[in-house]
Design a protein around this motif. Structure first.
Motif: not given
Length: 364
Positions: A100-111, A229-240
């Motif tokens: 999640p957040f690392v791989l994937g493209t819109p083509r994965d949902d074509d079907e 990989g997605y969330v930088p240090y110092g960010v609130d993980l409970r930020d909406g």
């Protein structure tokens, strides 16, 4: 990798309902392990993506989009492109069962996109976003925002911009919804909280999380690398905007769908229950019975309920990604389990399509 925290963009509509939980750096060796896992996933995915692109170049699949701009557009096969009539519109945001957040493209949902457009006479528009670790929060959220706003403002697209009957909220004009899978469910929920989207004359009045990763504050174990990989240090993980599970505010209709064996099913159920006043629940990991022959269980509210503007569907006997052919093939599911997943995907799409048409006030 620079994992320092940018501004989160938090405001009143994305303020959390719980005390902050700051994303802290893990031990050095853990960082090396997580970075290695991320780039291993990317390197393993590259050959298959390259081969798919070449195969589709010579043998275009029947599920391909009709038009490709900065987003992929799927018209219903029965729609006359010269017609002035408009269409209810569903935006989709892809995820990735593998990373999640690392791989994937819109083509994965074509079907899925092609099937849904054809079966329910809906315009489907697939949105992309930049990937971690090169692109970190909040950039992917704003990527989705930029494409969503661009498409909504594209007068060449037959988006139905009229308000559904009975909806008097001027901020929710248009028969428009947004659906996300996995990480895309996170981004779909988050983007509807942004003031830039809410100010649009036409914007999504329906948002659907299909197995969405909605609570990154609780993500550990295997999810640790992708969250790191997605969330930088110092960010609130409970930020909406990071974890929509904790967001307050947010208007419109909200749907939640998950497979019984999906480790993220509990947080989707928990948010759905809280939104309808059923109280907080222990977000247990909901285990699948594995290929058990069941239809959708509408007599048990653990599996299904529809109250007010919230819909919850727990799909019995299937795991994460059951709706995607590529996931079923990569997981090596037995033929009986694959057939069961395909049948339940059709049932869920019928349930979703019917709900959207009722919400949008579309007849037929």
């Amino acid at each position: 990798m620079d994992n320092s925290a940018p501004a989160s963009g938090q405001n009143d509509t994305t303020a959390t309902t719980s005390r902050a939980l700051t994303h802290e750096p893990p031990p050095f060796l853990s960082r090396i392990t997580r970075l290695s896992r991320i780039y291993t996933a990317k390197s393993l995915a590259f050959p298959s993506a390259w081969l798919r692109e070449w195969k589709e170049y010579f043998y275009p699949p029947s599920t391909r989009p009709d038009i490709v701009k900065s987003y992929d557009i799927f018209f219903p096969s029965s729609y006359d492109l010269t017609s002035p009539s408009t269409l209810p519109t569903l935006f989709t945001v892809h995820g990735s069962a593998a990373a999640p957040f690392v791989l994937g493209t819109p083509r994965d949902d074509d079907e899925f996109n092609r099937t849904f457009a054809d079966k329910y006479h809906v315009l489907v528009i697939a949105l992309n976003y930049s990937k971690a670790p090169a692109s970190v929060f909040p950039a992917p959220v704003h990527d989705v925002e930029a494409l969503l706003v661009d498409a909504l403002g594209d007068e060449s697209l037959p988006i139905d911009r009229t308000s559904p009957r009975g909806v008097d909220d001027d901020k929710k004009k248009g028969r428009v919804g947004i659906l996300g899978f996995g990480a895309g469910g996170n981004l779909a929920m988050a983007v509807t909280l942004l003031e830039g989207v809410k100010r649009e004359e036409c914007c999504p009045g329906v948002v659907v999380s299909w197995g969405g990763w909605l609570d990154l504050a609780a993500g550990g174990g295997e999810e640790g690398a992708w969250r790191w990989g997605y969330v930088p240090y110092g960010v609130d993980l409970r930020d909406g905007l990071v974890s929509p599970f904790y967001a307050r505010g947010g208007e419109g209709f909200r749907g939640f769908i998950a497979g019984e064996g999906d480790g993220l099913a509990g947080e989707n159920e928990g948010l759905a229950r809280r939104l309808v006043g059923k109280g907080e629940v222990s977000r247990r990991e909901i285990n699948s019975e594995g290929g058990v022959k069941k239809r959708l269980e509408k007599e048990d509210e653990r599996f299904w309920f529809e109250e007010g503007r919230v819909k919850w569907v727990l799909v019995p006997g299937v795991g994460a990604g059951f709706e995607h052919r590529e996931v079923r093939e990569e997981m090596g599911w037995e033929e009986e389990v694959v057939k069961d997943a395909e049948e339940k995907t059709e049932l869920v799409m019928e349930e979703l399509g019917g709900w959207l048409r009722r919400v949008w006030g579309v007849n037929g």
